[in-house]
Design a protein around this motif. Structure first.
Motif, mmCIF file in Angstrom:
data_model
loop_
_atom_site.group_PDB
_atom_site.id
_atom_site.type_symbol
_atom_site.label_atom_id
_atom_site.label_comp_id
_atom_site.label_asym_id
_atom_site.label_seq_id
_atom_site.Cartn_x
_atom_site.Cartn_y
_atom_site.Cartn_z
ATOM 1 N N TYR A 84 4.275 1.845 -6.660
ATOM 2 C CA TYR A 84 3.718 1.632 -7.993
ATOM 3 C C TYR A 84 4.087 2.784 -8.926
ATOM 4 C CZ TYR A 84 0.002 4.965 -6.837
ATOM 5 O OH TYR A 84 -0.694 6.088 -6.493
ATOM 6 N N CYS B 218 -8.810 -1.350 -4.250
ATOM 7 C CA CYS B 218 -9.431 -2.059 -3.136
ATOM 8 C C CYS B 218 -10.299 -3.170 -3.703
ATOM 9 C CB CYS B 218 -10.271 -1.083 -2.313
ATOM 10 S SG CYS B 218 -11.226 -1.883 -1.012
ATOM 11 N N SER B 219 -10.036 -4.382 -3.291
ATOM 12 C CA SER B 219 -10.800 -5.520 -3.809
ATOM 13 C C SER B 219 -12.246 -5.507 -3.317
ATOM 14 C CB SER B 219 -10.122 -6.833 -3.414
ATOM 15 O OG SER B 219 -10.028 -6.918 -2.010
ATOM 16 N N LEU C 159 0.817 -1.201 0.000
ATOM 17 C CA LEU C 159 0.000 0.000 0.000
ATOM 18 C C LEU C 159 0.858 1.262 0.000
ATOM 19 C CD1 LEU C 159 -2.626 -1.131 2.634
ATOM 20 C CD2 LEU C 159 -2.849 -1.128 0.161
ATOM 21 N N ASP D 216 -0.218 0.694 -12.454
ATOM 22 C CA ASP D 216 -1.483 1.283 -12.029
ATOM 23 C C ASP D 216 -1.542 1.285 -10.508
ATOM 24 O OD1 ASP D 216 -2.383 1.650 -14.629
ATOM 25 O OD2 ASP D 216 -3.306 -0.340 -14.704
ATOM 26 N N PRO D 217 -2.226 2.274 -9.920
ATOM 27 C CA PRO D 217 -2.349 2.288 -8.456
ATOM 28 C C PRO D 217 -3.135 1.074 -7.974
ATOM 29 C CG PRO D 217 -3.685 4.026 -9.440
ATOM 30 C CD PRO D 217 -2.919 3.385 -10.546
ATOM 31 N N PRO D 218 -2.847 0.606 -6.764
ATOM 32 C CA PRO D 218 -3.573 -0.560 -6.243
ATOM 33 C C PRO D 218 -5.048 -0.236 -6.033
ATOM 34 C CG PRO D 218 -2.185 0.411 -4.542
ATOM 35 C CD PRO D 218 -1.891 1.139 -5.808
ATOM 36 N N ARG E 170 1.813 -4.229 5.214
ATOM 37 C CA ARG E 170 1.687 -3.930 3.786
ATOM 38 C C ARG E 170 2.044 -2.506 3.428
ATOM 39 N NH1 ARG E 170 -4.143 -5.365 2.478
ATOM 40 N NH2 ARG E 170 -3.474 -4.750 0.415
ATOM 41 N N GLN F 189 -9.573 3.162 -5.905
ATOM 42 C CA GLN F 189 -8.147 3.224 -5.611
ATOM 43 C C GLN F 189 -7.925 3.095 -4.110
ATOM 44 O OE1 GLN F 189 -6.095 6.457 -7.464
ATOM 45 N NE2 GLN F 189 -4.259 6.124 -6.266
ATOM 46 N N ASN F 190 -7.008 2.234 -3.740
ATOM 47 C CA ASN F 190 -6.741 1.965 -2.337
ATOM 48 C C ASN F 190 -5.764 2.997 -1.790
ATOM 49 O OD1 ASN F 190 -7.011 0.714 0.057
ATOM 50 N ND2 ASN F 190 -6.032 -1.196 -0.545
#
Length: 75
Positions: free
Chosen positions: A6, A16-17, A2, A12-14, A74, A22-23
């Motif tokens: 990146y 949120c699943s 986190l 690409d930015p992480p 993370r 965008q997280n």
């Protein structure tokens, strides 16, 4: 992770699943429903300024939240 690594790797930015947004730090500290229970149990504040303040009590709450959610591993 986190972090902003990146950017350096031109990825690409992480995302949120859970929420498919965008997280960001603000997202997981304040709004992601995945962490609502831990947020309440940790006594986290309601604003990013409060959560990331230099107040020792708030710092302890933020660290408690990060440990409860394993997010500290993370970032």
């Amino acid at each position: 992770l986190l972090t902003y690594s990146y950017i350096f790797h031109r990825l690409d930015p992480p995302m949120c699943s859970e929420c498919e947004v965008q997280n960001t730090v603000e997202h997981f500290l304040l709004t992601c429903p995945l962490y609502n229970n831990e947020r309440l149990l940790s006594g986290l504040g309601n604003s990013i300024n409060e959560v990331l303040s230099c107040d020792p009590v708030q710092e302890c709450k933020t660290l408690t939240f990060l440990k409860r959610t394993d997010l500290y591993k993370r970032i």
